[in-house]
Scaffold this motif. Structure first.
Motif, PDB file in Angstrom:
ATOM      1  N   SER A  22      31.547  83.976  47.486  1.00  0.00           N
ATOM      2  CA  SER A  22      30.544  85.020  47.240  1.00  0.00           C
ATOM      3  C   SER A  22      29.514  85.082  48.360  1.00  0.00           C
ATOM      4  O   SER A  22      29.029  86.164  48.701  1.00  0.00           O
ATOM      5  CB  SER A  22      29.854  84.805  45.890  1.00  0.00           C
ATOM      6  N   GLN A  23      29.204  83.952  48.961  1.00  0.00           N
ATOM      7  CA  GLN A  23      28.260  83.945  50.089  1.00  0.00           C
ATOM      8  C   GLN A  23      28.879  84.627  51.320  1.00  0.00           C
ATOM      9  O   GLN A  23      28.208  85.411  52.005  1.00  0.00           O
ATOM     10  CB  GLN A  23      27.848  82.509  50.442  1.00  0.00           C
ATOM     11  N   MET A  24      30.164  84.338  51.590  1.00  0.00           N
ATOM     12  CA  MET A  24      30.821  84.982  52.737  1.00  0.00           C
ATOM     13  C   MET A  24      30.928  86.488  52.508  1.00  0.00           C
ATOM     14  O   MET A  24      30.673  87.284  53.418  1.00  0.00           O
ATOM     15  CB  MET A  24      32.204  84.364  52.986  1.00  0.00           C
ATOM     16  N   ALA A  25      31.296  86.888  51.284  1.00  0.00           N
ATOM     17  CA  ALA A  25      31.420  88.310  50.971  1.00  0.00           C
ATOM     18  C   ALA A  25      30.077  89.020  51.139  1.00  0.00           C
ATOM     19  O   ALA A  25      30.001  90.107  51.740  1.00  0.00           O
ATOM     20  CB  ALA A  25      31.951  88.493  49.548  1.00  0.00           C
ATOM     21  N   ALA A  26      29.009  88.418  50.624  1.00  0.00           N
ATOM     22  CA  ALA A  26      27.676  89.024  50.746  1.00  0.00           C
ATOM     23  C   ALA A  26      27.260  89.141  52.208  1.00  0.00           C
ATOM     24  O   ALA A  26      26.715  90.163  52.627  1.00  0.00           O
ATOM     25  CB  ALA A  26      26.658  88.206  49.953  1.00  0.00           C
ATOM     26  N   ALA A  27      27.540  88.111  52.988  1.00  0.00           N
ATOM     27  CA  ALA A  27      27.172  88.140  54.413  1.00  0.00           C
ATOM     28  C   ALA A  27      27.955  89.219  55.158  1.00  0.00           C
ATOM     29  O   ALA A  27      27.386  89.956  55.976  1.00  0.00           O
ATOM     30  CB  ALA A  27      27.416  86.763  55.035  1.00  0.00           C
ATOM     31  N   MET A  58      31.882  81.477  59.198  1.00  0.00           N
ATOM     32  CA  MET A  58      31.178  82.736  59.418  1.00  0.00           C
ATOM     33  C   MET A  58      30.501  82.749  60.790  1.00  0.00           C
ATOM     34  O   MET A  58      30.460  83.796  61.452  1.00  0.00           O
ATOM     35  CB  MET A  58      30.166  82.977  58.300  1.00  0.00           C
ATOM     36  N   ALA A  59      29.988  81.608  61.220  1.00  0.00           N
ATOM     37  CA  ALA A  59      29.376  81.522  62.552  1.00  0.00           C
ATOM     38  C   ALA A  59      30.401  81.864  63.637  1.00  0.00           C
ATOM     39  O   ALA A  59      30.048  82.466  64.657  1.00  0.00           O
ATOM     40  CB  ALA A  59      28.783  80.132  62.775  1.00  0.00           C
ATOM     41  N   GLU A  60      31.657  81.500  63.395  1.00  0.00           N
ATOM     42  CA  GLU A  60      32.721  81.810  64.360  1.00  0.00           C
ATOM     43  C   GLU A  60      32.896  83.309  64.571  1.00  0.00           C
ATOM     44  O   GLU A  60      33.381  83.736  65.610  1.00  0.00           O
ATOM     45  CB  GLU A  60      34.060  81.205  63.911  1.00  0.00           C
ATOM     46  N   ALA A 116      41.278  75.615  56.556  1.00  0.00           N
ATOM     47  CA  ALA A 116      41.644  76.222  55.271  1.00  0.00           C
ATOM     48  C   ALA A 116      40.698  77.374  54.916  1.00  0.00           C
ATOM     49  O   ALA A 116      41.079  78.295  54.193  1.00  0.00           O
ATOM     50  CB  ALA A 116      41.626  75.171  54.166  1.00  0.00           C
ATOM     51  N   VAL A 117      39.466  77.330  55.414  1.00  0.00           N
ATOM     52  CA  VAL A 117      38.476  78.349  55.077  1.00  0.00           C
ATOM     53  C   VAL A 117      38.677  79.630  55.892  1.00  0.00           C
ATOM     54  O   VAL A 117      38.431  80.728  55.390  1.00  0.00           O
ATOM     55  CB  VAL A 117      37.040  77.788  55.256  1.00  0.00           C
ATOM     56  N   ARG A 118      39.165  79.512  57.120  1.00  0.00           N
ATOM     57  CA  ARG A 118      39.337  80.706  57.972  1.00  0.00           C
ATOM     58  C   ARG A 118      40.182  81.802  57.323  1.00  0.00           C
ATOM     59  O   ARG A 118      39.788  82.966  57.340  1.00  0.00           O
ATOM     60  CB  ARG A 118      39.933  80.316  59.322  1.00  0.00           C
ATOM     61  N   PRO A 119      41.369  81.490  56.744  1.00  0.00           N
ATOM     62  CA  PRO A 119      42.149  82.567  56.113  1.00  0.00           C
ATOM     63  C   PRO A 119      41.435  83.195  54.910  1.00  0.00           C
ATOM     64  O   PRO A 119      41.580  84.391  54.658  1.00  0.00           O
ATOM     65  CB  PRO A 119      43.450  81.897  55.683  1.00  0.00           C
ATOM     66  N   ILE A 120      40.662  82.406  54.173  1.00  0.00           N
ATOM     67  CA  ILE A 120      39.882  82.941  53.049  1.00  0.00           C
ATOM     68  C   ILE A 120      38.832  83.903  53.605  1.00  0.00           C
ATOM     69  O   ILE A 120      38.664  85.019  53.098  1.00  0.00           O
ATOM     70  CB  ILE A 120      39.229  81.799  52.234  1.00  0.00           C
TER      71      ILE A 120
END
Length: 144
Positions: A22-27, A58-60, A116-120
């Motif tokens: 939810s934090q990545m989506a909001a950002a 996200m910084a990437e 693992a987080v990058r594809p998400i």
């Protein structure tokens, strides 16, 4: 009270811990809508901090989430949102008639490393691009 047609659309992203998806989506939505959409995120059981792997992922892509903190889900946040997007919180999200609800099935990045987080992150980005196009049809996501 009548709805203001000039009012910005609003979106609430909900997941259990409000620390990753939810934090990545909001950002992403905040960045891609350039302020044209009101963005909220919350969790039914907020974590102590945002997932460091999500912050790094996200910084990437040039989005800084380092100052974000998990927030508790409130009925007010749901009431004030036009679109409520859940991400694995099941039935813990309050339901209000007239709201648009979507459930995005996404892997939970909790406890996972950056690989693992990058594809998400990338799946969320794709979904957010489509959401921006839908909510702001006159705007182009990639317009500078």
């Amino acid at each position: 009270m009548t709805a203001d047609p000039a009012k910005k659309p609003s979106v609430l992203f909900v997941c259990v811990h409000n620390a990753g998806r939810s934090q990545m989506a909001a950002a992403f939505l905040t960045s891609l809508s350039r302020g044209a959409i009101e963005v909220r995120s919350a969790g039914s059981q907020p974590a102590e901090a945002v997932n460091p792997a999500a912050v790094k992922a996200m910084a990437e892509v040039g989005i800084d989430m380092s100052a974000e903190v998990p927030k508790i889900l409130t009925t007010e946040a749901v009431k004030e949102s036009d679109v409520v997007i859940t991400m694995g919180c099941g039935d813990e999200c309050p339901y209000f008639p007239g709201k648009r609800y979507e459930d995005w099935v996404l892997e939970d990045p909790a406890g996972q490393g950056i690989d693992a987080v990058r594809p998400i992150r990338d799946e969320i980005h794709t979904r957010i691009e489509a959401l921006v196009t839908e909510l702001l049809p006159a705007r182009h996501v990639d317009a500078q």
